[in-house]
Write an enzyme that holds these catalytic residues in place. Sequence first.
Site, mmCIF file in Angstrom:
data_model
loop_
_atom_site.group_PDB
_atom_site.id
_atom_site.type_symbol
_atom_site.label_atom_id
_atom_site.label_comp_id
_atom_site.label_asym_id
_atom_site.label_seq_id
_atom_site.Cartn_x
_atom_site.Cartn_y
_atom_site.Cartn_z
ATOM 1 N N CYS A 26 103.637 12.952 -8.520
ATOM 2 C CA CYS A 26 104.666 13.463 -7.621
ATOM 3 C C CYS A 26 105.437 12.258 -7.061
ATOM 4 C CB CYS A 26 104.012 14.249 -6.491
ATOM 5 S SG CYS A 26 105.203 14.836 -5.287
ATOM 6 N N CYS A 86 112.781 17.005 -5.840
ATOM 7 C CA CYS A 86 111.642 16.626 -6.686
ATOM 8 C C CYS A 86 111.902 15.206 -7.208
ATOM 9 C CB CYS A 86 111.516 17.620 -7.833
ATOM 10 S SG CYS A 86 110.166 17.213 -8.942
HETATM 11 N N1 LIG Z 1 104.949 20.190 -9.284
HETATM 12 C C1 LIG Z 1 104.896 19.047 -10.126
HETATM 13 C C2 LIG Z 1 104.356 17.810 -9.501
HETATM 14 C C3 LIG Z 1 105.082 17.451 -8.265
HETATM 15 C C4 LIG Z 1 106.463 16.899 -8.497
HETATM 16 C C5 LIG Z 1 107.072 16.456 -7.241
HETATM 17 N N2 LIG Z 1 107.339 17.270 -6.158
HETATM 18 C C6 LIG Z 1 107.881 15.188 -7.273
HETATM 19 O O1 LIG Z 1 108.488 14.835 -6.251
HETATM 20 O O2 LIG Z 1 107.886 14.505 -8.276
HETATM 21 C C7 LIG Z 1 104.098 19.324 -11.406
HETATM 22 O O3 LIG Z 1 103.102 20.060 -11.395
HETATM 23 O O4 LIG Z 1 104.466 18.747 -12.427
#
Ligand SMILES: N[C@@H](CCC[C@H](N)C(=O)O)C(=O)O
Length: 257
Positions: free
Chosen positions: A72, A196
């Site tokens: 993340c 994200c």
């Molecule tokens: N939900 C994603 C992992 C988290 C990504 C995130 N919020 C970021 O900022 O990169 C997954 O399961 O791939």
Amino acid sequence: MTFYKYQGTGNDFVIVDNRLQYINKKDTKRIATICDRRFGIGADGFILLENDKNVDFKMVYYNADGNESTMCGNGGRCIVAFAKFLNIIENETEFIAIDGLHKAKIEDGLVHLQMQDVSEIESYENYMFLDTGSPHHVEIVSGLKDFEVKSNGERIRNGVPYNEAGSNVNFVEQLSTENFAVRTYERGVEDETLSCGTGVTAVALAMHKSGKTKADKISLQTQGGPLNVTFSTNDNGYDNIWLIGPAEQVFKGEIEW
Ligand SMILES: N[C@@H](CCC[C@H](N)C(=O)O)C(=O)O
């Protein structure tokens, strides 16, 4: 248990100092309840800061559904700010996460997080796919402001070729030569989040690879605010990739574990 709440461009996390190892990491239901916005504290993800023998600390990341997940980027920036708050680091660090070692630094109030090198970017007729620590589908759309991110994201995330393992899904609109607006459907949250970090990193590299931009410093406008991604190119792809943006502690509290 003392917990801290952090946010990085609106991607929010419950973070716990687990250097004494008192969290039961297999309690998926408990982690999911903590992240629930009505029955818990509410967050897009849950993060543990733990000791590591070789580097300053270890990051363990869980999606809001309670399952441990891949990297993340915004969470990585938030845990760096948390490590500074705990006096584990000053303004520079090296830590380990599920995808390997990360360098990071805090400069002018922004957290700069180095991401893993990327060599493979798959290009298809309507979309691109790459892994920036987490898997990302990148698709250009028009009218992003009114685009149905949740329903389209959910359909793509669960469909062929991703199926059960899924992918995060980013919808993109180009605003100018080096500026893009991005909205992301996150796997494991199963909804749109405000930002994200691995997602905007994927968008920056995909836009460069597809020739939409020639810049090596790209601005990404998320629903929760601006982020920047800088990188270098090499014969194999991309390296020296940095995700840059704010990370803020918003409150602290106590709950029974
Ligand atoms: N939900 C994603 C992992 C988290 C990504 C995130 N919020 C970021 O900022 O990169 C997954 O399961 O791939």
